[in-house]
Design a protein around this motif. Structure first.
Motif, PDB file in Angstrom:
ATOM      1  N   ALA A 242      11.188 -20.544 -37.838  1.00 36.97           N
ATOM      2  CA  ALA A 242      12.313 -21.489 -37.942  1.00 36.97           C
ATOM      3  C   ALA A 242      13.612 -20.810 -37.525  1.00 36.97           C
ATOM      4  O   ALA A 242      14.501 -20.542 -38.340  1.00 36.97           O
ATOM      5  N   ARG A 243      13.724 -20.525 -36.219  1.00 35.67           N
ATOM      6  CA  ARG A 243      14.914 -19.854 -35.692  1.00 35.67           C
ATOM      7  C   ARG A 243      16.148 -20.743 -35.878  1.00 35.67           C
ATOM      8  O   ARG A 243      16.058 -21.962 -35.906  1.00 35.67           O
ATOM      9  N   GLY A 244      17.294 -20.095 -35.985  1.00 28.14           N
ATOM     10  CA  GLY A 244      18.532 -20.864 -36.119  1.00 28.14           C
ATOM     11  C   GLY A 244      19.366 -20.349 -37.267  1.00 28.14           C
ATOM     12  O   GLY A 244      19.366 -19.156 -37.584  1.00 28.14           O
ATOM     13  N   ARG A 245      20.042 -21.255 -37.929  1.00 25.89           N
ATOM     14  CA  ARG A 245      21.044 -20.844 -38.917  1.00 25.89           C
ATOM     15  C   ARG A 245      20.460 -20.160 -40.151  1.00 25.89           C
ATOM     16  O   ARG A 245      21.182 -19.428 -40.839  1.00 25.89           O
ATOM     17  N   ASP A 274       8.174 -19.770 -31.573  1.00 22.05           N
ATOM     18  CA  ASP A 274       9.509 -20.059 -32.085  1.00 22.05           C
ATOM     19  C   ASP A 274       9.730 -21.566 -32.146  1.00 22.05           C
ATOM     20  O   ASP A 274       9.233 -22.316 -31.303  1.00 22.05           O
ATOM     21  N   GLY A 275      10.475 -21.997 -33.142  1.00 18.72           N
ATOM     22  CA  GLY A 275      10.793 -23.409 -33.288  1.00 18.72           C
ATOM     23  C   GLY A 275      12.117 -23.579 -34.004  1.00 18.72           C
ATOM     24  O   GLY A 275      12.908 -22.639 -34.111  1.00 18.72           O
ATOM     25  N   SER A 276      12.337 -24.768 -34.521  1.00 15.93           N
ATOM     26  CA  SER A 276      13.626 -25.062 -35.148  1.00 15.93           C
ATOM     27  C   SER A 276      13.462 -26.153 -36.194  1.00 15.93           C
ATOM     28  O   SER A 276      12.637 -27.065 -36.047  1.00 15.93           O
ATOM     29  N   ILE A 277      14.256 -26.039 -37.269  1.00 16.73           N
ATOM     30  CA  ILE A 277      14.372 -27.131 -38.243  1.00 16.73           C
ATOM     31  C   ILE A 277      15.846 -27.526 -38.375  1.00 16.73           C
ATOM     32  O   ILE A 277      16.280 -28.013 -39.420  1.00 16.73           O
ATOM     33  N   GLU A 278      16.592 -27.335 -37.305  1.00 17.84           N
ATOM     34  CA  GLU A 278      18.031 -27.578 -37.357  1.00 17.84           C
ATOM     35  C   GLU A 278      18.371 -29.033 -37.688  1.00 17.84           C
ATOM     36  O   GLU A 278      19.344 -29.295 -38.402  1.00 17.84           O
ATOM     37  N   SER A 279      17.572 -29.976 -37.198  1.00 17.66           N
ATOM     38  CA  SER A 279      17.864 -31.376 -37.510  1.00 17.66           C
ATOM     39  C   SER A 279      17.678 -31.637 -39.000  1.00 17.66           C
ATOM     40  O   SER A 279      18.453 -32.400 -39.611  1.00 17.66           O
ATOM     41  N   CYS A 349       8.324 -33.358 -38.326  1.00 17.14           N
ATOM     42  CA  CYS A 349       8.524 -32.101 -37.599  1.00 17.14           C
ATOM     43  C   CYS A 349       7.262 -31.251 -37.539  1.00 17.14           C
ATOM     44  O   CYS A 349       7.183 -30.313 -36.748  1.00 17.14           O
ATOM     45  N   ASN A 387      18.037 -20.272 -47.957  1.00 12.01           N
ATOM     46  CA  ASN A 387      16.761 -20.556 -47.296  1.00 12.01           C
ATOM     47  C   ASN A 387      15.763 -21.262 -48.217  1.00 12.01           C
ATOM     48  O   ASN A 387      15.179 -22.285 -47.835  1.00 12.01           O
TER      49      ASN A 387
END
Length: 438
Positions: A242-245, A274-279, A349, A387
């Motif tokens: 969960a790359r990002g913030r 790699d992926g994202s949960i930014e939304s 997701c 987190n």
């Protein structure tokens, strides 16, 4: 391994006496609030009798378990880490989860220290004292289930039962070097438990390995036909980083440990991308702009216990409760609706057999001296919560695993799809085995 199947395994009575001896030395100060030595001895003797008769009640029979100080235990006051609740009458019966533990043959050794009302994450308690981190006693153990994690690592209990509203099981597991599991809400009953947040509270185990968490979760959730853990095969799931913030402000040692673990898992045949949960984090931020559920809901809990004023409450806790009291009822309803929408959105997701993976906390255990000032305390408290609390707000099962370390522990967190609790622990077992030192 259970005592019922291995005659070379020490008796429950012998193991209990060893555990009790570890509770009382000066270096073990502030870990337990109540030690139930007499009833624990009776339970150990009963477990040994069942073992001799071949009448085991299952994998928890004869195992030593501690429970957090916010659980009702008949005959004890549920102080929940606070001076202002010590006037309450003793509980007349055990919390539902304590009943289930006893029915499974577990030996309940005592109640463990916690932060006041379970409302902070570093493990400090200005009323009762703070148990030092078992890896370095000058450092914070993590909380709110502080005594719980110390009881396991120091051999005072095989398994500890804690609560997790924003990371209170996984944070101490991460900072002190244990396994901590938070289930999807609703699987484990909270009856007979002090409620920090009726929306977010969950109950789960801290242990030294995934299998102990697995069998304990089955007992806590009332599994009628419990099974033994079978680790997932490496090719049957995929890990999404969960790359990002949630990687921002990570200490270099945390990042190094995480990336080294990813490399070892790849070499072990695990699929990682790699992926994202930014939304989803944007959805969480919309809720946070209005308020936080614990700040609002703990006030209702305290009022139900007859506490109309906050005199005597730790000022660091009090300021957060007072902030919640200022949230309008209409805004609280908006928070509930936004959370439900965020939960539904986040479920989309996940692909089939996908799990998000990231550091449990961006920092390792801070020195207790470094959080003596209020400003530093609130900053680091928020950082270690950042987190783990996402899984609570999005109602997902989540587990923290200790990464191999030299020095201070680092936690690796998995977040699974809502209601995928058993599968998540099977995946966690595979990861645990892959990362185990040769």
């Amino acid at each position: 391994m259970t005592a019922t199947k291995d005659r070379s395994y020490p008796s429950a009575v012998a193991r209990l006496e060893t555990a009790l001896a570890r509770i009382h030395p000066p270096q073990a100060k502030n870990v337990f609030t109540t030690v139930l030595a007499d009833s624990a001895r009776w339970e150990a003797e009963a477990a040994d009798r069942r073992s001799a008769a071949g009448a085991s009640r299952g994998p928890l029979d004869g195992r030593i378990v501690s429970v957090k100080a916010l659980f009702d235990v008949a005959g004890t006051v549920t102080s929940s880490g606070s001076d202002v609740l010590r006037h309450l009458p003793p509980a007349v019966e055990d919390a539902e989860v304590v009943k289930r533990l006893r029915a499974a043959g577990a030996i309940v050794i005592g109640k463990t220290q916690m932060t006041e009302f379970a409302f902070s994450a570093l493990g400090t308690n200005q009323h009762d004292g703070t148990p030092g981190n078992p890896r370095d006693r000058a450092r914070a153990p993590g909380g709110s289930s502080s005594g719980a994690v110390v009881s396991v690592i120091e051999g005072m209990a095989d398994i500890a039962i804690g609560s997790d509203t924003g990371g209170s099981i996984r944070i101490p597991a991460s900072l002190s070097g244990a396994v901590g599991f938070k289930p999807t809400s609703g699987f484990v009953p909270t009856a007979g438990t002090f409620s920090l947040s009726s929306t977010l509270d969950t109950i789960g185990p801290i242990a030294s390995n995934v299998e102990d968490c697995f069998v304990t979760d089955q007992v806590l959730s009332g599994e009628i036909a419990p099974s033994r853990l079978k680790g997932a095969s490496p090719g049957t799931f995929r890990l999404i980083v969960a790359r990002g913030r949630l990687f921002h402000r990570c200490e270099s040692d945390v990042l190094d440990a995480f990336e080294n673990a990813m490399e070892r898992l790849r070499r072990g045949g695990l699929q990682i991308k790699d992926g994202s949960i930014e939304s989803a984090l944007d959805d969480v931020a919309k809720i946070d702009k209005i308020g936080t559920f614990p700040s609002i809901e703990v006030g209702a809990t305290l009022r139900s216990l007859g506490l109309g004023e906050l005199d005597g409450v730790d000022l660091r806790t009090r300021v957060r409760i007072e902030a919640g009291a200022g949230v309008l009822g209409t805004d609280y309803v908006r928070m509930v609706r936004l959370r439900q929408a965020a939960i539904q959105s986040f479920e989309k997701c996940f692909g089939n057999n996908e799990v998000f993976i990231l550091p449990t906390t961006p920092i390792r255990a801070p020195l207790l001296s470094s959080v003596a000032a209020d400003a530093a305390f609130h900053e680091l408290n928020g950082l270690v919560l950042r987190n783990p609390r996402v899984a609570n707000l999005l109602d997902c099962p989540s587990v923290s695993l200790p990464l191999p370390f030299d020095g201070l522990p680092v936690g690796l967190m998995l977040v699974g799809r809502r209601n995928s609790d058993r599968r998540l622990l099977e995946i966690a077992s595979c990861i645990e085995a892959t990362l185990r030192p040769a």
